[in-house]
Design a protein around this motif. Structure first.
Motif, mmCIF file in Angstrom:
data_model
loop_
_atom_site.group_PDB
_atom_site.id
_atom_site.type_symbol
_atom_site.label_atom_id
_atom_site.label_comp_id
_atom_site.label_asym_id
_atom_site.label_seq_id
_atom_site.Cartn_x
_atom_site.Cartn_y
_atom_site.Cartn_z
ATOM 1 N N ALA A 202 1.154 4.006 -2.947
ATOM 2 C CA ALA A 202 0.798 5.406 -2.670
ATOM 3 C C ALA A 202 1.929 6.353 -3.063
ATOM 4 O O ALA A 202 1.702 7.501 -3.413
ATOM 5 C CB ALA A 202 0.453 5.571 -1.186
ATOM 6 N N ASN B 75 -10.970 0.886 -2.964
ATOM 7 C CA ASN B 75 -9.952 0.598 -1.947
ATOM 8 C C ASN B 75 -10.055 -0.823 -1.404
ATOM 9 O O ASN B 75 -9.473 -1.148 -0.366
ATOM 10 C CB ASN B 75 -10.043 1.602 -0.795
ATOM 11 C CG ASN B 75 -8.761 1.682 0.001
ATOM 12 O OD1 ASN B 75 -7.676 1.708 -0.581
ATOM 13 N ND2 ASN B 75 -8.848 1.692 1.306
ATOM 14 N N ASP C 94 0.827 -1.210 0.000
ATOM 15 C CA ASP C 94 0.000 0.000 0.000
ATOM 16 C C ASP C 94 0.863 1.263 0.000
ATOM 17 O O ASP C 94 0.577 2.211 -0.727
ATOM 18 C CB ASP C 94 -0.941 -0.002 1.221
ATOM 19 C CG ASP C 94 -2.142 -0.926 1.023
ATOM 20 O OD1 ASP C 94 -2.567 -1.114 -0.130
ATOM 21 O OD2 ASP C 94 -2.658 -1.430 2.028
ATOM 22 N N GLN D 100 -6.268 6.611 0.494
ATOM 23 C CA GLN D 100 -5.238 5.864 -0.239
ATOM 24 C C GLN D 100 -3.861 6.510 -0.156
ATOM 25 O O GLN D 100 -2.949 6.129 -0.887
ATOM 26 C CB GLN D 100 -5.690 5.644 -1.693
ATOM 27 C CG GLN D 100 -6.951 4.778 -1.718
ATOM 28 C CD GLN D 100 -7.403 4.393 -3.102
ATOM 29 O OE1 GLN D 100 -7.268 5.164 -4.039
ATOM 30 N NE2 GLN D 100 -7.950 3.189 -3.234
ATOM 31 N N ARG D 101 -3.729 7.480 0.730
ATOM 32 C CA ARG D 101 -2.405 8.050 0.985
ATOM 33 C C ARG D 101 -1.747 7.229 2.096
ATOM 34 O O ARG D 101 -1.491 7.719 3.189
ATOM 35 C CB ARG D 101 -2.515 9.528 1.363
ATOM 36 C CG ARG D 101 -2.862 10.439 0.197
ATOM 37 C CD ARG D 101 -1.756 10.434 -0.873
ATOM 38 N NE ARG D 101 -0.445 10.727 -0.317
ATOM 39 C CZ ARG D 101 0.007 11.967 -0.078
ATOM 40 N NH1 ARG D 101 -0.734 13.013 -0.400
ATOM 41 N NH2 ARG D 101 1.197 12.141 0.437
ATOM 42 N N TYR D 102 -1.474 5.956 1.789
ATOM 43 C CA TYR D 102 -0.935 5.038 2.794
ATOM 44 C C TYR D 102 0.406 5.515 3.335
ATOM 45 O O TYR D 102 0.821 5.126 4.420
ATOM 46 C CB TYR D 102 -0.810 3.636 2.221
ATOM 47 C CG TYR D 102 -2.138 2.975 1.981
ATOM 48 C CD1 TYR D 102 -2.850 2.440 3.043
ATOM 49 C CD2 TYR D 102 -2.691 2.894 0.712
ATOM 50 C CE1 TYR D 102 -4.083 1.838 2.845
ATOM 51 C CE2 TYR D 102 -3.920 2.292 0.502
ATOM 52 C CZ TYR D 102 -4.609 1.777 1.560
ATOM 53 O OH TYR D 102 -5.827 1.176 1.374
ATOM 54 N N ASP D 103 1.064 6.359 2.560
ATOM 55 C CA ASP D 103 2.332 6.905 3.039
ATOM 56 C C ASP D 103 2.126 7.845 4.230
ATOM 57 O O ASP D 103 3.087 8.150 4.933
ATOM 58 C CB ASP D 103 3.048 7.629 1.897
ATOM 59 C CG ASP D 103 2.163 8.651 1.200
ATOM 60 O OD1 ASP D 103 0.978 8.338 0.920
ATOM 61 O OD2 ASP D 103 2.637 9.756 0.928
ATOM 62 N N PHE E 262 -4.428 -1.231 -7.544
ATOM 63 C CA PHE E 262 -3.639 -0.209 -6.869
ATOM 64 C C PHE E 262 -2.191 -0.682 -6.784
ATOM 65 O O PHE E 262 -1.264 0.082 -6.940
ATOM 66 C CB PHE E 262 -4.242 0.017 -5.484
ATOM 67 C CG PHE E 262 -3.734 1.226 -4.771
ATOM 68 C CD1 PHE E 262 -3.946 2.496 -5.287
ATOM 69 C CD2 PHE E 262 -3.058 1.095 -3.571
ATOM 70 C CE1 PHE E 262 -3.487 3.617 -4.609
ATOM 71 C CE2 PHE E 262 -2.602 2.213 -2.885
ATOM 72 C CZ PHE E 262 -2.806 3.476 -3.403
#
Lengths: 326, 326, 326, 326
Positions: free
Chosen positions: A224, B242, A220, C129-132, B285
């Motif tokens: 990202a 997601n 993930d 979805q900004r997993y960072d 993704f």
């Protein structure tokens, strides 16, 4: 054996753009121990030694060495004696020559792989409980090297008879010949694996993760940050080794495996597990076939004396890719 | 709207071999509520209604109906009025006709999909805290239907304007036409999705899992039981929705999605998320491309009156598969 | 009901030291949407509204309001009518008065809790979805309020009859009186819960996590940053609600629950689950008893008109703590 | 050292009701290798040796022996010589005397603990990839013994100087005396740990799990089967060892630890980690204090010659429980 190899210790990789490499490996969760204009030294979160991955800025990607840690300086002397007795052309790098390690012995192994042995490496703070620094896939420690070599049986015999490795699992192909083998010194599935293929080449360096969710988290975070295309294969589970795996290509194409699973191989009565090359559960216990690139591409290795790329040889066994994949 | 659809409720699938189906779905972790020579009724661990998946033994695989639960009997009457006003040919199945449900209204929707609506279903013991019965992927509950239809925009408009669905995410292709859309009644990403393709066909039924590890556990158990080849795609994460996903094909080829992820879509000010068909992160993704079968194959649906398979139509939008996959 | 409450929306908490609060909530994984000298606005990773937690710098910790989001401005007018018809003293905060929300209606509910209703809140980038950016426990969204009130049955009746809530689970104590109740508008276990105790007080605000491992990760990160003593209870699983939970005390003593589990409560035929107060699996399905502080301590609430702390009342039911804990 | 101990191998526990024990350990996910009226032999999922836990039906609960596996028969002879040279009263159990193991050497160690050494144990099918058989906490393998002894420093010195163990972590109390120590032969945190307390007693046997979710799953399954009260402590994380832990009491009160975490301790330059007894993060990195029972209760051990319970001695160091807990 008069020497005692503990475990796989570090990989020394040539990369062409340190900034790009730094971004990539930090996204994975590596910890930078030290860096300058020409080098980055990375370690995993539980590692108490200075680094397990050394990236050197060079014009071309290549593998300078894959290194094993031994118990003591005396083991290095014994290894020297052994390799010289075998007619090998060894090379010493004295203490002080390389950042953070003591003196190191380099030698081209029976397949031509550039090996390095060292007993001493500077210790650093272990960050195992600095959970606030955990990022990406939260890489814990180096686990193994996987190498493509033209003659797996020869490498297998050599490592077992002469270097003291034990076999945990292996694959046989045509005529019951060993097509691939997983060998260990530490009591895990492997410190090194050999696969039949054009070589000598380094297929990947495997790093151990603390649990399966760290691998999913890694995917993930990589995606990202735009590293989705660097994911080459997985997540999936190998039948062989039971590893929950993810294969990545770094910005120079070096392949990194993120790895969780494993089991204890401490016992002398543990019988190596035999797989048939065409058993579909061997490579992929569940999930998809590996892409062609995974079978075809690997990192070229250097001559320890000249620093030039070693010539490649065709594999001895004809079949390079399991039949069920074709 | 004079009626209130609560959520996707159940799928009625024709299968050719009940024993084989039973083994497969139990490996996934479904709970059998009831079974006889001709039928099996399955539910998820948290479901308090009798079933969400009804398998009927028939000579050929097909989709008899996809069903939505409504608030009350009155909603069924209002739905009847609405469909008749639209010129639809409806069909009532009176209470007692079908095991465990009250009277049910069936109708072919604007794309030809065989819909069913019901307000009443027998309640059973919820097994949410019977962790000792958790197996495989530990399926929790039905989540959604995904359908391939020739004219997505028409279906999209109809479900939003006439049936009261809201859109959470959608994909546009050529000329900004809606190529796929995710629509919901319950405040999750979807109860139903439509994708451009030969149709009407049911692409898959999605079931919700409690966490990502249940999906990994599901893969391992399926593989250990010999169902590795039934894993068609995944595990992976969709950009769109997601979802952490796994696609499986049951013994008759019906596709099941195991699904974890989702988010809350309760607010009227939630703006549907727009994706471009060729955005590589939309479908996946991270991880691998979908196999061709995932784009090409789906379950045929039946005429609610005749019980015969409905003819298929070519999709309106030319592109059937995202470009980056080709 | 002439109005439609969607869900719990935000908590407005008074804190004494913004820097300390900021460090704590960021360690948990909250995203700061905006901040100035007097305020911090936090949201979860999937939230598309500006904030779900508003911290105001004040000399004393307190709860200014717990807020519900409604469908439209008209719902606010209808709520006003309703509360006035009940003899309540309402208060309007016009649009522009509060950062990011439209006009808001405040009222002291039947137990004295300071409620707020609003239809409009600025939208912001959803970071799902900004997993960072995921950190700590990776807080996803607000889930519920849990309140201690002296008369649970009165609150229960009022919320169900007048405000349109439904009950998912409840606890009975002496003489079959409702000792605690879990009520929802969105189809989850709860938007609000009431427990018998000295009140009105806010026991905790619950935030939803995406999976159980996020809760474990949260514990590790909190401990690594020195917040171990802020962990009051858990991790554990409640029998009631099936939640995998962790209770934390923020630097001012406000209690935060991190919460994963839940199930779908959309159906009118879902029968509320009844628990006996002294069933040892109710509070803690497994693991340890709650500490006394968890039963005794809660945040004081303010009068919506005067801004002063409301007087506390002894609970109606004698037993304040389940017997098995004593 | 003239002998090579590989790892902790098995525990032999006396239990009073085999049926009750069987139910409990199967709920935990142990695999029964063999059983008769008087014995049950359990192993973990990855174990290729016949068992790691042997339960014998006896009138009273007790620890008959804790066993270590050595490399070869010759190591047993060398161990015999060593113990005799130390004045120990040894006992041989010839091959055939005990089910599945070769000849075994028993001896009371320096603290009085009943040790056993063996080189040979029957091999059985490893079930590592039989995921369909995974249940409960999915116990993988035996990991360590934890023992309460009156004089930890003496035990520590003896195991390191005479038996070849290395120390990974240790705790110091008053006057910098070693209060507890974690010692290993396999390169993990421990094969055996000693804690200051009334002894010699066995505090617990630790079994290794594949990941943290298996521990959570274990809690849920245990609770669902009515074993909630058998959970004594946890889940939580130890600062010392970094273990994610759960402590259980079996039907006879023997304590079992489920354990995930660990790290590699293969290197001679790994410096043992020192903890202060009163460091609150030592015992519990996060989460709750241990209950008194965890500090006070442990299993009594038998005399290898007479089979009678050994007398207990008061610990040498006064403080039996870390101060922060009191």
């Amino acid at each position: 054996m008069m020497f005692d190899i503990i475990r796989s210790g570090r990989a020394i990789l040539h990369v062409t753009d340190l900034e790009q490499s730094k971004s990539f490996y930090e996204a994975l969760g590596f910890i930078e121990s030290e860096a300058d204009e020409e080098n980055i030294f990375f370690r995993g979160l539980e590692e108490h030694n200075h680094h397990s991955l050394w990236l050197k800025k060079k014009p071309e990607p290549a593998v300078e060495a894959i290194s094993y840690k031994v118990i003591s300086e005396q083991d290095l002397d014994e290894l020297e004696k052994f390799f010289i007795s075998q007619g090998n052309d060894i090379k010493w790098l004295e203490k002080g020559t390389q950042r953070s390690v003591g003196r190191a012995l380099r030698v081209q192994d029976i397949s031509g792989l550039p090996l390095e042995f060292y007993a001493e490496m500077e210790t650093v703070d272990r960050l195992l409980q600095r959970y606030d620094l955990y990022k990406g896939a939260k890489v814990q420690r180096i686990d193994h090297f996987n190498c493509m070599v033209p003659n797996v049986e020869r490498a297998y015999d050599y490592y077992i008879k002469h270097l003291g490795f034990a076999c945990s699992e292996y694959t046989v192909g045509e005529e019951e010949k060993v097509w691939a083998a997983w060998l260990h010194r530490k009591p895990s599935v492997h410190d090194v694996a050999f696969m039949n293929g054009i070589g000598p080449r380094l297929h990947h360096v495997g790093f151990w993760l603390k649990d399966p969710m760290s691998l999913i988290d890694g995917c993930d975070v990589l995606a990202a940050l735009g590293y989705g295309p660097n994911i080459e294969r997985g997540p999936g589970r190998h039948g062989l080794s039971n590893a929950f795996f993810l294969y990545l290509r770094d910005p120079d194409g070096h392949r990194i495996e993120l790895y969780n699973g494993d089991y204890l191989t401490s016992d002398p009565d543990f019988k190596p597990i035999k797989w048939d090359l065409d058993d579909p559960m061997r490579q992929t216990f569940w999930g998809h076939e590996a892409p062609d690139s995974w079978f075809d591409e690997a990192s070229e290795v250097l001559d320890i004396q000249t620093g030039r790329k070693l010539p490649q040889h065709e594999p001895k066994l004809k079949k390079r890719k399991p039949q069920f994949v074709i």
